[in-house]
Design a protein around this motif. Sequence first.
Motif, PDB file in Angstrom:
ATOM      1  N   ARG A 145       0.862  -1.173   0.153  1.00  0.00           N
ATOM      2  CA  ARG A 145       0.119  -0.168  -0.078  1.00  0.00           C
ATOM      3  C   ARG A 145       0.948   1.240   0.041  1.00  0.00           C
ATOM      4  NH1 ARG A 145      -5.046   2.158   1.689  1.00  0.00           N
ATOM      5  NH2 ARG A 145      -4.750   4.247   2.563  1.00  0.00           N
ATOM      6  N   ALA A 146       2.067   1.132   0.697  1.00  0.00           N
ATOM      7  CA  ALA A 146       2.812   2.381   0.939  1.00  0.00           C
ATOM      8  C   ALA A 146       3.361   2.844  -0.677  1.00  0.00           C
ATOM      9  CB  ALA A 146       3.978   1.862   2.018  1.00  0.00           C
ATOM     10  N   GLU A 147       3.520   1.698  -1.290  1.00  0.00           N
ATOM     11  CA  GLU A 147       4.214   1.662  -2.754  1.00  0.00           C
ATOM     12  C   GLU A 147       2.908   2.022  -3.686  1.00  0.00           C
ATOM     13  OE1 GLU A 147       5.903  -2.118  -3.389  1.00  0.00           O
ATOM     14  OE2 GLU A 147       7.344  -1.887  -1.616  1.00  0.00           O
ATOM     15  N   ASP A 148       1.783   2.084  -3.130  1.00  0.00           N
ATOM     16  CA  ASP A 148       0.761   2.391  -4.031  1.00  0.00           C
ATOM     17  C   ASP A 148       0.452   1.186  -5.000  1.00  0.00           C
ATOM     18  OD1 ASP A 148      -1.661   3.726  -5.032  1.00  0.00           O
ATOM     19  OD2 ASP A 148      -0.711   4.640  -6.568  1.00  0.00           O
ATOM     20  N   ARG A 149       0.814   0.113  -4.473  1.00  0.00           N
ATOM     21  CA  ARG A 149       0.548  -1.381  -5.088  1.00  0.00           C
ATOM     22  C   ARG A 149      -0.478  -2.350  -4.577  1.00  0.00           C
ATOM     23  NH1 ARG A 149       4.322  -3.796  -8.651  1.00  0.00           N
ATOM     24  NH2 ARG A 149       6.150  -2.385  -8.920  1.00  0.00           N
ATOM     25  N   ARG A 150      -1.093  -2.925  -5.539  1.00  0.00           N
ATOM     26  CA  ARG A 150      -2.215  -3.832  -4.528  1.00  0.00           C
ATOM     27  C   ARG A 150      -1.853  -5.354  -4.844  1.00  0.00           C
ATOM     28  NH1 ARG A 150      -6.633  -6.839  -6.259  1.00  0.00           N
ATOM     29  NH2 ARG A 150      -6.149  -6.928  -8.597  1.00  0.00           N
ATOM     30  N   LEU A 151      -2.142  -6.081  -3.644  1.00  0.00           N
ATOM     31  CA  LEU A 151      -1.754  -7.540  -3.266  1.00  0.00           C
ATOM     32  C   LEU A 151      -2.726  -8.156  -4.426  1.00  0.00           C
ATOM     33  CD1 LEU A 151      -0.174  -9.791  -2.341  1.00  0.00           C
ATOM     34  CD2 LEU A 151      -1.539  -9.676  -0.299  1.00  0.00           C
ATOM     35  N   SER A 152      -2.110  -8.947  -5.465  1.00  0.00           N
ATOM     36  CA  SER A 152      -2.712  -9.470  -6.454  1.00  0.00           C
ATOM     37  C   SER A 152      -3.285 -11.047  -5.914  1.00  0.00           C
ATOM     38  CB  SER A 152      -2.290  -9.545  -7.639  1.00  0.00           C
ATOM     39  OG  SER A 152      -1.895  -8.225  -8.283  1.00  0.00           O
ATOM     40  N   ASN A 153      -2.237 -11.618  -6.004  1.00  0.00           N
ATOM     41  CA  ASN A 153      -2.348 -13.025  -5.331  1.00  0.00           C
ATOM     42  C   ASN A 153      -1.508 -13.431  -3.986  1.00  0.00           C
ATOM     43  OD1 ASN A 153      -3.788 -14.152  -8.126  1.00  0.00           O
ATOM     44  ND2 ASN A 153      -1.835 -13.187  -8.841  1.00  0.00           N
ATOM     45  N   ILE A 154      -2.182 -14.591  -3.486  1.00  0.00           N
ATOM     46  CA  ILE A 154      -1.380 -15.079  -2.191  1.00  0.00           C
ATOM     47  C   ILE A 154      -1.213 -16.618  -2.496  1.00  0.00           C
ATOM     48  CG2 ILE A 154      -1.792 -15.615   0.252  1.00  0.00           C
ATOM     49  CD1 ILE A 154      -3.505 -13.250   0.307  1.00  0.00           C
ATOM     50  N   VAL A 155       0.158 -17.213  -2.142  1.00  0.00           N
ATOM     51  CA  VAL A 155       0.324 -18.551  -2.619  1.00  0.00           C
ATOM     52  C   VAL A 155       1.239 -19.141  -1.392  1.00  0.00           C
ATOM     53  CG1 VAL A 155       0.639 -18.351  -5.177  1.00  0.00           C
ATOM     54  CG2 VAL A 155       2.557 -17.900  -3.569  1.00  0.00           C
ATOM     55  N   PHE A 156       0.495 -20.183  -1.062  1.00  0.00           N
ATOM     56  CA  PHE A 156       0.923 -21.032   0.042  1.00  0.00           C
ATOM     57  C   PHE A 156       2.382 -21.779  -0.353  1.00  0.00           C
ATOM     58  CE2 PHE A 156      -2.827 -19.679   1.785  1.00  0.00           C
ATOM     59  CZ  PHE A 156      -2.913 -19.678   3.185  1.00  0.00           C
ATOM     60  N   MET A 157       3.290 -21.350  -0.628  1.00  0.00           N
ATOM     61  CA  MET A 157       4.696 -21.838  -1.282  1.00  0.00           C
ATOM     62  C   MET A 157       5.855 -21.666  -0.586  1.00  0.00           C
ATOM     63  SD  MET A 157       4.243 -21.463  -5.287  1.00  0.00           S
ATOM     64  CE  MET A 157       3.158 -22.318  -6.102  1.00  0.00           C
ATOM     65  N   GLY A 158       5.382 -20.904   0.828  1.00  0.00           N
ATOM     66  CA  GLY A 158       6.856 -20.681   1.794  1.00  0.00           C
ATOM     67  C   GLY A 158       6.979 -21.893   2.502  1.00  0.00           C
ATOM     68  N   MET A 159       7.788 -21.657   3.637  1.00  0.00           N
ATOM     69  CA  MET A 159       8.068 -22.367   4.451  1.00  0.00           C
ATOM     70  C   MET A 159       7.087 -23.491   4.870  1.00  0.00           C
ATOM     71  SD  MET A 159      10.656 -20.194   6.912  1.00  0.00           S
ATOM     72  CE  MET A 159      10.891 -21.760   7.959  1.00  0.00           C
ATOM     73  N   GLY A 160       7.401 -24.898   4.949  1.00  0.00           N
ATOM     74  CA  GLY A 160       6.476 -25.685   5.521  1.00  0.00           C
ATOM     75  C   GLY A 160       5.419 -26.648   4.242  1.00  0.00           C
ATOM     76  N   LEU A 190      -3.577 -19.696  -3.854  1.00  0.00           N
ATOM     77  CA  LEU A 190      -3.209 -21.093  -4.488  1.00  0.00           C
ATOM     78  C   LEU A 190      -2.598 -21.690  -3.138  1.00  0.00           C
ATOM     79  CD1 LEU A 190      -1.485 -21.791  -7.733  1.00  0.00           C
ATOM     80  CD2 LEU A 190      -0.494 -22.428  -5.547  1.00  0.00           C
ATOM     81  N   VAL A 191      -2.835 -22.801  -3.179  1.00  0.00           N
ATOM     82  CA  VAL A 191      -2.097 -23.652  -2.081  1.00  0.00           C
ATOM     83  C   VAL A 191      -1.215 -24.803  -2.702  1.00  0.00           C
ATOM     84  CG1 VAL A 191      -2.524 -25.555  -0.280  1.00  0.00           C
ATOM     85  CG2 VAL A 191      -4.014 -23.281  -0.220  1.00  0.00           C
ATOM     86  N   SER A 192      -0.115 -24.830  -2.550  1.00  0.00           N
ATOM     87  CA  SER A 192       0.841 -25.861  -3.078  1.00  0.00           C
ATOM     88  C   SER A 192       1.044 -27.068  -2.030  1.00  0.00           C
ATOM     89  CB  SER A 192       2.145 -25.449  -3.621  1.00  0.00           C
ATOM     90  OG  SER A 192       3.148 -26.249  -4.149  1.00  0.00           O
ATOM     91  N   THR A 193       1.084 -28.226  -2.509  1.00  0.00           N
ATOM     92  CA  THR A 193       1.395 -29.281  -1.666  1.00  0.00           C
ATOM     93  C   THR A 193       2.201 -30.326  -2.245  1.00  0.00           C
ATOM     94  OG1 THR A 193       0.469 -31.093  -0.669  1.00  0.00           O
ATOM     95  CG2 THR A 193      -0.742 -30.413  -2.465  1.00  0.00           C
ATOM     96  N   VAL A 194       3.141 -31.088  -1.628  1.00  0.00           N
ATOM     97  CA  VAL A 194       3.846 -32.349  -2.231  1.00  0.00           C
ATOM     98  C   VAL A 194       2.997 -33.398  -2.221  1.00  0.00           C
ATOM     99  CG1 VAL A 194       6.063 -31.428  -1.404  1.00  0.00           C
ATOM    100  CG2 VAL A 194       4.872 -32.959   0.136  1.00  0.00           C
ATOM    101  N   GLY A 195       1.696 -33.359  -1.861  1.00  0.00           N
ATOM    102  CA  GLY A 195       0.732 -34.382  -2.242  1.00  0.00           C
ATOM    103  C   GLY A 195       0.267 -35.108  -0.743  1.00  0.00           C
ATOM    104  N   VAL A 196      -0.974 -34.698  -0.268  1.00  0.00           N
ATOM    105  CA  VAL A 196      -1.511 -35.292   0.888  1.00  0.00           C
ATOM    106  C   VAL A 196      -3.131 -35.508   0.309  1.00  0.00           C
ATOM    107  CG1 VAL A 196      -2.192 -35.215   3.268  1.00  0.00           C
ATOM    108  CG2 VAL A 196      -0.233 -34.056   2.418  1.00  0.00           C
ATOM    109  N   PRO A 197      -3.442 -36.509  -0.317  1.00  0.00           N
ATOM    110  CA  PRO A 197      -4.626 -36.849  -0.928  1.00  0.00           C
ATOM    111  C   PRO A 197      -5.852 -36.469  -0.184  1.00  0.00           C
ATOM    112  CG  PRO A 197      -3.005 -38.629  -1.370  1.00  0.00           C
ATOM    113  CD  PRO A 197      -2.330 -37.736  -0.373  1.00  0.00           C
TER     114      PRO A 197
END
Length: 375
Positions: A145-160, A190-197
Amino acid sequence: MTTAPASTGLFRADEMESLRRALRLDPQVLRKLRNDLLKKFEPDELVLNRFPAADAIELHSLKLYQRMDSEIDGATKLLFETESGLLIESVILRIATGRTTLCVSSQIGCAAACDFCATGKMGIAKNLATEEILDQVVQAGQILRAEDRRLSNIVFMGMGEPLHNEGNVTEAIRLLTAADHFARSPSTVLVSTVGVPAAMLRLAKTFPRLNLALSLHSADQATRQQIIPLGKKASLTQLHDTIQEIQAIQDREFMIEYLMLRDVNDSAEDAKRLIDWIANLRVHVNLIPYNSIEASPHLKASPRPTIESFADVLKASGLKTTIRYSLGNDIEAACGQLIRQENRQRAIAARRTEADCDSHVGFLDVRQVVDGFES
């Protein structure tokens, strides 16, 4: 006279309602607070100045420990400190098209132990609470917001591995998409997984418009188990059938992530094997260049011509395929290792402090961490 609870957590609905009743606040006051912080990402000062009891509410559960900005592209790595004294990371990606993506963490460490991943070398330490997952979004949103930008997408691809923290991740997505909280479209998450059916199916049923991705990385069972030990728990056949069932629920394209590793999974035979595995699935394949990590010197990135040839084989078969470009290379690889080392040192220091003071208070989380980092 009723007194308000101290340091009420913003994402603890019961506490917020108790606070509202104790202070006899109009419900509109809480709606205004949530709208300003969670939808507009206004600065803390502005938000708190409008709230009648600023000292009774806790806006953040994470402390920004360090910020690193790439000098070659629009990536920013944020290192956050949790209340347990350990570090996690989030990454803001500013795409050239003007869109911005936030990569969030769901755990401290990871039990999946993927051979190519610095976080996987940490072992599992602790699931992040829902509020810790969401605070990454809040603080990154305030930066944008301070950069006058908008958050477009959130991806669960970080740690864990997100689906090893299924309950808190599911609740985080519920609040991200709730009209009275972040009010985001599920299609921007988006949620990324290594595969937990089983967990993949539950998530698809709960959020039919949510984007899901599988970190496949090989369509050969033996090779996949070599680089993803968790692959032993779910066969490629089971994963294929799970995606097929998910697509019957969601009726949308599924993302397949494929990390290109030299002489491991990048041959023409590997490409044909991948085509055969995908078969009748409606997918988009992302070919991802590998960024080497110190903990796995035996793994090398596939040369660019090899990646392009691999992509050509997939495209010729009719598969939608994209070669991804890495952002933040100058701040990325070393940082994963930095967090691993820093957290290990903090855990050991806390254990020593606990022994010195002969106290068991306040160190439960750290003790649970030590074994994971020292294994």
